[in-house]
Design a protein around this motif. Structure first.
Motif, mmCIF file in Angstrom:
data_model
loop_
_atom_site.group_PDB
_atom_site.id
_atom_site.type_symbol
_atom_site.label_atom_id
_atom_site.label_comp_id
_atom_site.label_asym_id
_atom_site.label_seq_id
_atom_site.Cartn_x
_atom_site.Cartn_y
_atom_site.Cartn_z
ATOM 1 N N UNK A 205 1.075 -1.296 0.040
ATOM 2 C CA UNK A 205 0.056 -0.193 -0.111
ATOM 3 C C UNK A 205 1.212 1.408 -0.106
ATOM 4 N N UNK A 206 1.635 1.242 0.596
ATOM 5 C CA UNK A 206 3.061 2.487 0.577
ATOM 6 C C UNK A 206 3.380 2.386 0.005
ATOM 7 N N UNK A 207 3.895 2.072 -1.435
ATOM 8 C CA UNK A 207 4.074 1.877 -2.675
ATOM 9 C C UNK A 207 2.883 2.405 -3.733
ATOM 10 N N UNK A 208 1.857 1.824 -3.667
ATOM 11 C CA UNK A 208 0.632 2.309 -3.872
ATOM 12 C C UNK A 208 1.088 3.739 -3.808
ATOM 13 N N UNK A 209 1.159 4.104 -2.815
ATOM 14 C CA UNK A 209 0.798 5.951 -2.343
ATOM 15 C C UNK A 209 1.268 6.455 -3.059
ATOM 16 N N UNK A 210 2.789 5.998 -3.104
ATOM 17 C CA UNK A 210 3.324 6.979 -3.924
ATOM 18 C C UNK A 210 3.265 7.997 -4.863
ATOM 19 N N UNK A 211 3.216 9.240 -5.080
ATOM 20 C CA UNK A 211 3.120 9.476 -5.734
ATOM 21 C C UNK A 211 3.704 9.208 -7.040
ATOM 22 N N UNK A 212 4.470 8.853 -7.282
ATOM 23 C CA UNK A 212 5.151 8.149 -9.128
ATOM 24 C C UNK A 212 4.733 7.361 -9.468
ATOM 25 N N UNK A 213 3.714 6.595 -8.650
ATOM 26 C CA UNK A 213 2.350 5.670 -9.289
ATOM 27 C C UNK A 213 1.974 5.935 -9.558
ATOM 28 N N UNK A 305 20.203 1.784 -14.122
ATOM 29 C CA UNK A 305 20.351 2.400 -12.554
ATOM 30 C C UNK A 305 19.677 1.878 -11.696
ATOM 31 N N UNK A 306 19.635 1.477 -10.395
ATOM 32 C CA UNK A 306 18.856 1.695 -9.253
ATOM 33 C C UNK A 306 17.723 2.025 -9.275
ATOM 34 N N UNK A 307 16.924 1.284 -8.882
ATOM 35 C CA UNK A 307 15.222 1.658 -8.467
ATOM 36 C C UNK A 307 14.970 2.368 -10.524
ATOM 37 N N UNK A 308 15.748 1.734 -11.339
ATOM 38 C CA UNK A 308 16.080 2.597 -12.331
ATOM 39 C C UNK A 308 16.035 4.291 -13.017
ATOM 40 N N UNK A 309 16.188 4.988 -11.559
ATOM 41 C CA UNK A 309 16.693 5.946 -11.741
ATOM 42 C C UNK A 309 16.264 6.687 -10.927
ATOM 43 N N UNK A 310 15.728 6.447 -9.994
ATOM 44 C CA UNK A 310 14.844 6.813 -9.234
ATOM 45 C C UNK A 310 14.874 6.601 -7.267
ATOM 46 N N UNK A 311 15.824 6.386 -7.366
ATOM 47 C CA UNK A 311 16.412 5.635 -5.679
ATOM 48 C C UNK A 311 15.939 6.802 -4.800
ATOM 49 N N UNK A 312 16.575 8.257 -4.942
ATOM 50 C CA UNK A 312 16.049 9.538 -4.306
ATOM 51 C C UNK A 312 14.207 9.279 -4.073
ATOM 52 N N UNK A 313 13.956 9.291 -5.026
ATOM 53 C CA UNK A 313 12.129 9.347 -4.517
ATOM 54 C C UNK A 313 11.460 7.795 -3.649
ATOM 55 N N UNK A 314 12.165 6.657 -4.082
ATOM 56 C CA UNK A 314 11.435 5.376 -3.814
ATOM 57 C C UNK A 314 12.321 4.622 -2.479
ATOM 58 N N UNK A 315 13.702 4.808 -2.528
ATOM 59 C CA UNK A 315 14.501 3.745 -1.821
ATOM 60 C C UNK A 315 13.986 4.148 -0.200
ATOM 61 N N UNK A 316 13.554 4.643 0.394
ATOM 62 C CA UNK A 316 12.874 4.721 1.777
ATOM 63 C C UNK A 316 12.118 3.596 1.595
ATOM 64 N N UNK A 317 11.347 3.640 1.131
ATOM 65 C CA UNK A 317 10.496 2.478 0.933
ATOM 66 C C UNK A 317 11.102 0.763 1.452
ATOM 67 N N UNK A 318 12.235 0.878 1.412
ATOM 68 C CA UNK A 318 12.700 -0.072 1.204
ATOM 69 C C UNK A 318 13.588 -0.514 2.441
#
Ligand code: MTE
Ligand code: MO
Length: 327
Positions: A205-213, A305-318
């Motif tokens: 759910x926290x992934x799904x609520x991320x604005x990038x999705x 790239x790690x997280x396809x280059x979106x690490x700065x936005x999503x790494x915290x989720x993990x």
């Protein structure tokens, strides 16, 4: 929400947004020109008024959106032709060319999207209402396929979180599952039993609520072609492409981790998370580099790239998760 920084792009790949920007300007001019031709003797200012009105009310097949600079990659875009003819959509066959060949038969109206499970307001939306639920944005995202090729695509839509907040997930909602449509008469690929249809995918759910999705309704300024998942699909740019289900008819909020199609097919090869990760090879091939699909036969290879280059936005989720174990 604070401005999200752009993923790192090697200088050699920067072509500036002029390509898509100039195309968009061109589209506006083309629209204005068509109106000028049809209305003789209109003054310049009246013509401008007409053209902006034409852009506000969507013309048939078009889906203009406001460019969102927070989600705008400056990579060279994959051509519209490649985006719409080199596809994975197994409901129409496993060849990359099958979806554009056979998806014309997909029926996309009427189309309902059911939202059920752990929500305070289970709902059924008509696709044409979802198109109006929020303002349409244009975002340029990378798409990295598990087969080690990639594209850079201008999508139109808005964040999935906008829709999910409307139905109010309960505190038990831990996962969000996306169910694709099954149209036995119209999908020749269903005869193959590789996948236990329907195609299902899911996120925490926290992934799904991320604005990038993103809930996607269009590409390249037009409504989605059927082969790209009309009338609505998701785009999750930091995960392998198979997580982004197409032609979605149902969204389920669930307490327990649900089944997902590729994990079911080959659990040792595909994980639930499927975050793009160059340091975790697929058991049968490396994920360290990718072929950027381009016109002609020479597609350049670039580092993944790690997280396809979106690490700065999503790494915290993990944070705290072993991503070699949870692949
Ligand atoms: N329903 C459904 N969704 C799907 C697939 C599929 O076979 N069926 N393929 C996935 C895979 S593997 C990829 S890479 C992307 C491709 O999206 P595109 O064809 O729009 O580039 O869609 C994903 N969504
Ligand atoms: Mo894929």
């Amino acid at each position: 929400m604070s401005r999200i920084k752009q993923p790192y792009i090697p200088p050699s790949e920067i072509t500036s947004e002029h390509i898509w920007q100039s195309r968009r300007t061109w589209l506006k001019r083309a629209g204005a020109g068509a109106i000028a031709l049809g209305a003789t003797g209109v003054s310049g200012s009246a013509m401008l008024l007409h053209s902006s009105a034409a852009l506000g009310g969507q013309e048939k097949g078009r889906l203009s959106g406001t460019p969102n600079s927070d989600y705008w990659l400056e990579n060279k875009l994959t051509s519209e032709k490649d985006v719409t003819t080199y596809n994975n959509f197994y409901e129409f066959g496993t060849d990359k060319s099958a979806p554009s060949q056979y998806a014309q038969k997909l029926e996309t109206r009427p189309w309902k999207i059911e939202i059920e499970g752990e929500v305070e307001k289970p709902s059924s939306f008509d696709i044409d209402d979802l198109l109006k639920l929020a303002s349409i944005e244009e975002r340029v995202y990378r798409l990295r396929c598990v087969e080690a090729w990639s594209m850079v695509i201008p999508w139109s839509g808005y964040s999935l979180s906008t829709l999910l907040s409307q139905v109010r997930p309960t505190s038990k909602a831990k996962y969000v599952q996306f169910v694709s449509d099954v149209q036995p008469e119209n999908m020749p690929g269903l005869r193959s039993r590789i996948i236990d249809w329907p195609y299902v995918e899911a996120l925490r759910i926290d992934e799904a609520m991320h604005p990038l999705v993103m809930l996607v309704f269009g590409v390249y300024g037009k409504l989605l072609p059927n082969q790209n998942g009309a009338p609505m699909r998701v785009a999750i740019p930091w995960k392998y492409g198979f997580k982004s289900g197409k032609s979605i008819v149902k969204i389920r909020l669930l307490e327990k981790l649900p089944e997902t199609s590729w994990v079911k097919i080959a659990p040792r090869e595909y994980g639930f998370y499927a975050n793009v990760n160059p340091s975790v090879p697929h058991p049968r091939w490396s994920q360290a580099t990718e072929r950027r699909i381009g016109d002609g036969i020479f597609s350049p290879r670039v580092d993944t790239l790690m997280f396809n280059g979106y690490g700065e936005q999503v790494a915290d989720l993990y944070s705290g998760m072993d991503l070699k174990r949870y692949y």
